[in-house]
Write an enzyme that holds these catalytic residues in place. Sequence first.
Site, PDB file in Angstrom:
ATOM      1  N   ASP A 142       4.676   0.448  11.901  1.00  0.00           N
ATOM      2  CA  ASP A 142       3.439  -0.174  11.410  1.00  0.00           C
ATOM      3  C   ASP A 142       3.285  -1.615  11.904  1.00  0.00           C
ATOM      4  O   ASP A 142       2.214  -2.207  11.757  1.00  0.00           O
ATOM      5  CB  ASP A 142       3.385  -0.142   9.875  1.00  0.00           C
ATOM      6  CG  ASP A 142       3.287   1.285   9.346  1.00  0.00           C
ATOM      7  OD1 ASP A 142       2.880   2.182  10.118  1.00  0.00           O
ATOM      8  OD2 ASP A 142       3.624   1.513   8.169  1.00  0.00           O
TER       9      ASP A 142
ATOM     10  N   ARG B  64       1.129  14.416  13.309  1.00  0.00           N
ATOM     11  CA  ARG B  64       1.509  14.241  11.904  1.00  0.00           C
ATOM     12  C   ARG B  64       1.578  15.542  11.088  1.00  0.00           C
ATOM     13  O   ARG B  64       0.765  15.779  10.184  1.00  0.00           O
ATOM     14  CB  ARG B  64       0.583  13.228  11.229  1.00  0.00           C
ATOM     15  CG  ARG B  64       0.617  11.886  11.924  1.00  0.00           C
ATOM     16  CD  ARG B  64      -0.107  10.823  11.169  1.00  0.00           C
ATOM     17  NE  ARG B  64       0.678  10.238  10.096  1.00  0.00           N
ATOM     18  CZ  ARG B  64       0.208   9.342   9.251  1.00  0.00           C
ATOM     19  NH1 ARG B  64      -1.039   8.938   9.352  1.00  0.00           N
ATOM     20  NH2 ARG B  64       0.974   8.846   8.301  1.00  0.00           N
TER      21      ARG B  64
ATOM     22  N   CYS C 131      -4.380  12.690  13.104  1.00  0.00           N
ATOM     23  CA  CYS C 131      -5.126  11.447  12.935  1.00  0.00           C
ATOM     24  C   CYS C 131      -4.909  10.618  14.192  1.00  0.00           C
ATOM     25  O   CYS C 131      -4.318  11.096  15.158  1.00  0.00           O
ATOM     26  CB  CYS C 131      -4.672  10.710  11.692  1.00  0.00           C
ATOM     27  SG  CYS C 131      -3.048   9.993  11.856  1.00  0.00           S
TER      28      CYS C 131
ATOM     29  N   ARG D 279      -8.486  -0.451   4.638  1.00  0.00           N
ATOM     30  CA  ARG D 279      -7.602   0.551   4.012  1.00  0.00           C
ATOM     31  C   ARG D 279      -6.270  -0.066   3.617  1.00  0.00           C
ATOM     32  O   ARG D 279      -5.615   0.412   2.700  1.00  0.00           O
ATOM     33  CB  ARG D 279      -7.330   1.707   4.974  1.00  0.00           C
ATOM     34  CG  ARG D 279      -8.565   2.517   5.311  1.00  0.00           C
ATOM     35  CD  ARG D 279      -8.182   3.705   6.141  1.00  0.00           C
ATOM     36  NE  ARG D 279      -7.032   4.339   5.531  1.00  0.00           N
ATOM     37  CZ  ARG D 279      -6.122   5.067   6.162  1.00  0.00           C
ATOM     38  NH1 ARG D 279      -6.233   5.269   7.447  1.00  0.00           N
ATOM     39  NH2 ARG D 279      -5.112   5.610   5.523  1.00  0.00           N
TER      40      ARG D 279
ATOM     41  N   LYS E  67       0.836  -1.212   0.000  1.00  0.00           N
ATOM     42  CA  LYS E  67       0.000   0.000   0.000  1.00  0.00           C
ATOM     43  C   LYS E  67       0.866   1.255   0.000  1.00  0.00           C
ATOM     44  O   LYS E  67       0.618   2.193  -0.746  1.00  0.00           O
ATOM     45  CB  LYS E  67      -0.901   0.004   1.242  1.00  0.00           C
ATOM     46  CG  LYS E  67      -1.542   1.350   1.535  1.00  0.00           C
ATOM     47  CD  LYS E  67      -2.376   1.344   2.782  1.00  0.00           C
ATOM     48  CE  LYS E  67      -1.638   1.634   4.070  1.00  0.00           C
ATOM     49  NZ  LYS E  67      -1.334   3.061   4.303  1.00  0.00           N
ATOM     50  N   ASN E  68       1.871   1.260   0.865  1.00  0.00           N
ATOM     51  CA  ASN E  68       2.641   2.492   1.035  1.00  0.00           C
ATOM     52  C   ASN E  68       3.609   2.762  -0.112  1.00  0.00           C
ATOM     53  O   ASN E  68       4.176   3.850  -0.206  1.00  0.00           O
ATOM     54  CB  ASN E  68       3.357   2.485   2.387  1.00  0.00           C
ATOM     55  CG  ASN E  68       2.376   2.658   3.526  1.00  0.00           C
ATOM     56  OD1 ASN E  68       1.221   3.038   3.301  1.00  0.00           O
ATOM     57  ND2 ASN E  68       2.805   2.367   4.738  1.00  0.00           N
TER      58      ASN E  68
HETATM   59  N1  EPU Z   1       6.986  14.282  10.701  1.00  0.00           N
HETATM   60  C1  EPU Z   1       7.279  15.578  10.994  1.00  0.00           C
HETATM   61  N2  EPU Z   1       7.146  16.503  10.000  1.00  0.00           N
HETATM   62  C2  EPU Z   1       6.747  16.167   8.739  1.00  0.00           C
HETATM   63  C3  EPU Z   1       6.462  14.841   8.456  1.00  0.00           C
HETATM   64  C4  EPU Z   1       6.589  13.904   9.461  1.00  0.00           C
HETATM   65  O1  EPU Z   1       7.636  15.900  12.105  1.00  0.00           O
HETATM   66  O2  EPU Z   1       6.651  17.060   7.889  1.00  0.00           O
HETATM   67  C5  EPU Z   1       7.110  13.265  11.751  1.00  0.00           C
HETATM   68  C6  EPU Z   1       5.820  12.496  11.995  1.00  0.00           C
HETATM   69  O3  EPU Z   1       4.969  13.182  12.874  1.00  0.00           O
HETATM   70  C7  EPU Z   1       6.347  11.197  12.542  1.00  0.00           C
HETATM   71  C8  EPU Z   1       7.630  10.979  11.760  1.00  0.00           C
HETATM   72  O4  EPU Z   1       8.007  12.264  11.295  1.00  0.00           O
HETATM   73  O5  EPU Z   1       6.657  11.362  13.893  1.00  0.00           O
HETATM   74  C9  EPU Z   1       7.530  10.033  10.593  1.00  0.00           C
HETATM   75  O6  EPU Z   1       6.439  10.396   9.755  1.00  0.00           O
HETATM   76  P1  EPU Z   1       6.452  10.175   8.188  1.00  0.00           P
HETATM   77  O7  EPU Z   1       6.293  11.466   7.504  1.00  0.00           O
HETATM   78  O8  EPU Z   1       7.634   9.347   7.828  1.00  0.00           O
HETATM   79  O9  EPU Z   1       5.130   9.345   7.985  1.00  0.00           O
HETATM   80  P2  EPU Z   1       4.272   9.347   6.670  1.00  0.00           P
HETATM   81  O10 EPU Z   1       5.155   9.505   5.516  1.00  0.00           O
HETATM   82  O11 EPU Z   1       3.133  10.279   6.832  1.00  0.00           O
HETATM   83  C10 EPU Z   1       4.426   6.778   6.191  1.00  0.00           C
HETATM   84  C11 EPU Z   1       3.461   5.644   6.054  1.00  0.00           C
HETATM   85  C12 EPU Z   1       2.893   5.296   7.416  1.00  0.00           C
HETATM   86  C13 EPU Z   1       4.049   4.904   8.333  1.00  0.00           C
HETATM   87  C14 EPU Z   1       5.061   6.057   8.395  1.00  0.00           C
HETATM   88  C15 EPU Z   1       6.298   5.737   9.205  1.00  0.00           C
HETATM   89  C16 EPU Z   1       2.607   5.992   3.827  1.00  0.00           C
HETATM   90  C17 EPU Z   1       1.471   6.325   2.947  1.00  0.00           C
HETATM   91  N3  EPU Z   1       2.398   6.052   5.134  1.00  0.00           N
HETATM   92  O12 EPU Z   1       3.684   7.883   6.708  1.00  0.00           O
HETATM   93  O13 EPU Z   1       2.052   4.165   7.240  1.00  0.00           O
HETATM   94  O14 EPU Z   1       3.573   4.632   9.620  1.00  0.00           O
HETATM   95  O15 EPU Z   1       5.494   6.407   7.061  1.00  0.00           O
HETATM   96  O16 EPU Z   1       6.932   4.618   8.706  1.00  0.00           O
HETATM   97  O17 EPU Z   1       3.672   5.653   3.357  1.00  0.00           O
HETATM   98  C18 EPU Z   1       0.338   2.661   7.762  1.00  0.00           C
HETATM   99  O18 EPU Z   1       0.568   2.095   6.686  1.00  0.00           O
HETATM  100  O19 EPU Z   1      -0.407   2.166   8.647  1.00  0.00           O
HETATM  101  C19 EPU Z   1       0.944   3.959   8.017  1.00  0.00           C
HETATM  102  C20 EPU Z   1       0.499   4.795   8.927  1.00  0.00           C
END
Ligand code: EPU
Length: 437
Positions: free
Chosen positions: A310, A124, A119, A402, A23-24
């Site tokens: 995850d 986030r 969320c 999802r 998915k990701n």
């Molecule tokens: N963060 C910041 N600033 C930002 C972005 C992120 O501080 O601008 C922080 C977040 O709050 C968090 C950390 O950095 O503490 C990591 O967040 P990241 O941005 O890496 O998460 P994401 O890209 O929004 C993806 C996956 C998530 C998975 C996370 C971490 C996708 C679509 N989603 O989210 O997947 O948990 O990376 O590995 O790729 C899931 O599949 O259940 C899921 C939530």
Amino acid sequence: MFSKYVVHGGTPLRGNVTISGSKNAALPMMAAALLAKGPTVLRNVPDLSDVHLMAEILETLGCRVALFDEPGVVVIDVMDESPVVAPYELVSEMRASFCVLGPLLSRRGEAHVSQPGGCTLGERPVDLHVKGIAAIGSEVRFERGNVIAKGRPTGGRVYLGGAMGPSVTGTANVMCAAVMGSGVTIIDQAACEPEIANLAAMLNSMGAQISGGGTSRLVINGVKELHPTEIAIIPDRIECGTFIAAAGVARGDIVIERCDPDVLLAVFDKCAEMGIDVSRLDETTLRVKCDNRPRATDLVTLPYPGFPTDLQSPFMSVLCVADGFAIVEEKIYPERFMHVPEYRRLGADIRKQFATCIVSGVTRLQGAPAASTDLRAGAGLVLMGLAAEGETQVLKIQHIDRGYEIFHEKLAALGATIKRVEFVPARRAEDRRREAA
Ligand code: EPU
């Protein structure tokens, strides 16, 4: 009409399960199709509600999307390149839709994407996405709940590290923003997740010049034009890890096919400590055996290649029935423990303090109704049901839909007693009063 899973625990798992596409990886790769006019073909795409939602968003952005005319195949045909607005109604449904920002900006020179809210995993923010895009020469601002970015990136140096490590979708967005244009972009502290490497490979197959995909330094030479492509999505490492955890919770002997063992080393390490026997049968096949009660071991979630956040809730399910106590520390999403009260409903012994839980394994869980709080927590709850005595009802399974393709069918094929049941929710007292009046 609502759906729930009804699980009867106590049967060890046996048989084979096939892993779906990630998915990701699929979601940002669908968004990246916006980078070239014409039809891009993605293979091994999982049929999930999030994929359908991303298709809807792409349709509002001028694409015609054909979903699953052949199994696993999604064709995204970019027809009209004028729309640049991703509306709140759709973006608010799924955070990953923010991944259209980079491709829109790079190709169309402008993007208005609704700012995602918090969320169930916590706050986030998107500051790293915005900082990265500003560092490569575009103008970017927050306005009335939207992120508005203008002006094709010209390249630059970007440091993507945040307090919690690099951002996965932030890396995807900045990489996609930088691929078309005049300059060179260097991203340091880029996310190293395999899903980012898959996206970089897709972009290169479209004509981009990216080196270092899957490492912490990406070097991107902007190019003038990209063309549509055809590429396969990698296997879902989180789904694979969830089935490994399932064998740990329910015990048994299962074979997991079409997975990528090389991206699960942190999980194998923990399995070895817990006495869950994982062996590679070949490059894409694993056998997972767990005959005895697993041993407790501490877990810390980290960016890849560390133990994935995850898989925290699915492996917490294993710890709930393991021998001994374990400390689970969440370093990515400190608030990602919404499932703890639900696990306790089945008899789990978990104490939580800030971003840490102490899980004391119990010898007996009892089935109960409980609700999914996010997609991985929902899967973890189903696993709890596999070990619990009697019936567990898992509600709010739209979260599970999802991210897990036919989850109950895959578990049932392994011998689990699980079915999906449609139901009309009980009327609330308020409705009854209104009807009686
Ligand atoms: N963060 C910041 N600033 C930002 C972005 C992120 O501080 O601008 C922080 C977040 O709050 C968090 C950390 O950095 O503490 C990591 O967040 P990241 O941005 O890496 O998460 P994401 O890209 O929004 C993806 C996956 C998530 C998975 C996370 C971490 C996708 C679509 N989603 O989210 O997947 O948990 O990376 O590995 O790729 C899931 O599949 O259940 C899921 C939530």
